[in-house]
Structures are given as C-alpha cells and as structure tokens.
Enzyme design. Structure first.
Site, PDB file in Angstrom:
ATOM      1  N   HIS A 181       0.675  -1.264  -0.479  1.00  0.00           N
ATOM      2  CA  HIS A 181       0.018   0.326   0.184  1.00  0.00           C
ATOM      3  C   HIS A 181       0.985   1.665   0.204  1.00  0.00           C
ATOM      4  CE1 HIS A 181      -2.603   2.533   2.196  1.00  0.00           C
ATOM      5  NE2 HIS A 181      -3.145   2.317   1.701  1.00  0.00           N
TER       6      HIS A 181
ATOM      7  N   HIS B  19      -1.036  10.323  -2.825  1.00  0.00           N
ATOM      8  CA  HIS B  19      -2.177   9.729  -2.961  1.00  0.00           C
ATOM      9  C   HIS B  19      -3.458  11.193  -3.359  1.00  0.00           C
ATOM     10  CE1 HIS B  19      -4.998   9.263   0.605  1.00  0.00           C
ATOM     11  NE2 HIS B  19      -5.252   7.757  -0.019  1.00  0.00           N
TER      12      HIS B  19
HETATM   13 CA    CA Z   1      -4.734   4.069  -2.787  1.00  0.00          CA
END
Ligand code: CA
Length: 314
Positions: free
Chosen positions: A10, A52
């Site tokens: 992630h 992000h």
């Molecule tokens: Ca993502």
C-alpha cells in the site's frame, strides 16, 4: 483453481519509508510484494504523478517552497504545479495538517531524508528494472484518484494513465496489473468508452465520505456485486466490510466470490490495528482464514508475506 493470496504494498512499503517514494517502492519489491500500489493524479502539464492526494501540503514542503500558490481553500493542489516545480519539493512522511505532527509517529521521521515525487512513468520503469534485475515479476496496482474532480478541472486522468500503462506494456487482460478506482462510472467508462481490457477493481468506501459518488452499501449487496461483475474483476473494500469487530468474517467476501469477484481489502497497518485486534497475526488470520480474501493492501508487506509463508493452505 486455488485462489491467490496477494501481498499488495500500500503506497509501497509505507510502514517504513515515506509513502509513494521510489525508495518505498524498491523496499516493497525487495520484501516480495506481489503488487506495488500507485495512486495517480495529474500535474498542471498533464503528467501523471504518484501521490495519494490532489493536495501537496500533507506530504511535501510546498507551503514553504511556493508560498502564495494555494487556492482559496488554503490548500496547494498538484494540478496547479508543473512537473518541473514539483520535482523541487521535498517529500516527507505524512503530516497531520491540524497538529503539524506525523500521522504515524513511530514510522520514518518526518522531514528527514531526501525524497522526491515520482512520475508514474519513472515508477513503472523502476518496477520493470527491478523485475528484470531480481527475476521476480511484481505487478502494479494504479488507482485513479478523483477522476470526476479532474474532469471538472478540464482534465482526463484515466486517458492519461492508460497512455502511460500502454507505453509500459500493460495493454490487455493478461497484464500483471489491477486498475482501481472508487468511482464506478469511471470504471465503466474505462471499459466501455476507452477500450480498456486491463483487470479492474472497484474500491468500496463509506457513503459518509465527502467525495463518495456511489452508494457503497448497495454495491455490497448480492445484486450490487453482480452488477459490478459486469465491469470489474474484483473489489477493494475497507477492512470493516470483510471482518466484523471481534474478528468474525462478514458475508461480503463469499458473496463477492459467488459473483466471480476477487476481494482485496484495505489497509493492514501494524501500528493502527482495527478495533478488537491485539496483534497483526490475528488480523492476518481473520482476513485470510476466516474471511478468505484474495489479497490485502498492507503498509507492512514483509509482515504480511511472513504471515503467509507461515500459514500455507493445506
Ligand atoms: Ca490507494
């Protein structure tokens, strides 16, 4: 056919290095992640970069380097800066704007090190290079961030990302990639208008989120999943949707499997366990054994890989 149990890094090995830096991606690759995630937004000069947020102020020194370049809401937007400008920013471990402190205080120190923003193209080249030099083949897992917001700004994020993916050799259903998005209409557009044949994943958030454009509750019902399966190969729900407090599985994973969808929930964090869990081992067991998911987004790909190696299926 046995199902996969994928380790999806992630934002890279973000438990150890600032998210989405090339260093975090190289470390995740070395930790034998099956897939490395890229969140993607556009620059002013229309170049996909790996960040992000559509904002810069939580992970860079933009406010000190470019004072006065914020919008009326006080935020600095990636879309208002050229790649040349962005390349001058220092990337840091994520900061909470309200407190000015690191969101995860025991991770890499904030404002330490020399980290930079990566373009999607550079990151794909890094992964291709590592795949070659190590003989492993890690896949990629790009997310289209707020495509409707980009369109409101006159930009086509999906088309720009698909061009980069195609140039890097990710072109058809057999490519080692999942393209993910929270926006169901955009995923349908990829399939139906943009001719995308890559594997797709519908992310499932919460209806209360300010930028939610879909009814995520409806998506999780059997008919909602059947409808998704006409477009996508999998779903990426929050952990709370696949395991209840206490660690028992919800019905979502088996319901999704019945619809022919794989399930890749987010996000496993050793330093932010969900309520009711005392250990990362218990969380991994709940996800992979009780719920039977097909992969997890994890900030700690080494810990997830280690758990999987010790818990092979009989
Ligand atoms: Ca993502």
């Amino acid at each position: 056919m046995p199902r996969s149990r994928f380790v999806i890094a992630h934002r890279g090995a973000s438990g150890y290095l600032p998210e989405h830096t090339s260093e975090a991606k190289a470390l995740a690759h070395a930790m034998e992640a099956d897939f490395l995630e890229q969140d993607v937004v556009l620059t002013q000069d229309d170049i996909p970069v790996v960040l992000h947020d559509i904002h810069l102020d939580t992970v860079t020194d933009v406010a000190t380097r470019f004072p006065g370049r914020q919008r009326d809401d006080g935020r600095f937007y990636v879309l208002d800066f050229t790649l040349d400008e962005l390349s001058r920013l220092q990337v840091t471990e994520r900061i909470d704007l309200k407190t000015g402190r690191a969101v995860y205080p025991n991770r890499f120190p904030a404002w330490s090190g020399e980290f930079r923003i990566s373009t999607l193209r550079d990151e794909l080249a890094l992964i291709a290079g590592l795949n070659r030099s190590t003989g492993r083949s890690a896949g990629i897992y790009p997310e289209l961030k707020l495509p409707a917001w980009h369109r409101g700004e006159g930009r086509d994020l999906a088309a720009a990302v698909l061009r980069e993916l195609s140039a890097a050799g990710y072109r058809d259903a057999s490519a080692n990639v999942f393209v993910q998005c929270f926006d169901a209409a955009e995923l349908r557009r990829l399939r139906e208008e943009l001719g995308c044949t890559l594997p797709l994943v519908q992310l499932i958030g919460e209806n209360r989120w300010a930028d939610a454009r879909d009814d995520f509750e409806r998506m999780c019902a059997a008919d909602g999943l059947a409808e998704l399966a006409r477009t996508v190969q999998g779903i990426g729900p929050g952990l709370n949707r696949v395991i209840a407090a206490g660690g028992a599985a919800t019905e979502l994973t088996s319901r999704a499997h019945d619809a022919g969808l794989v399930v890749h929930p987010f996000t496993v964090r050793a330093d932010a366990l969900p309520a009711g869990f005392d250990s990362l081992d218990d969380l991994h067991a709940a996800l992979f054994e009780a719920a039977g998911v097909d992969g997890v987004f994890t900030d700690f790909p080494d810990r997830t890989r280690q758990w999987l190696l010790g818990h092979a299926r009989g």
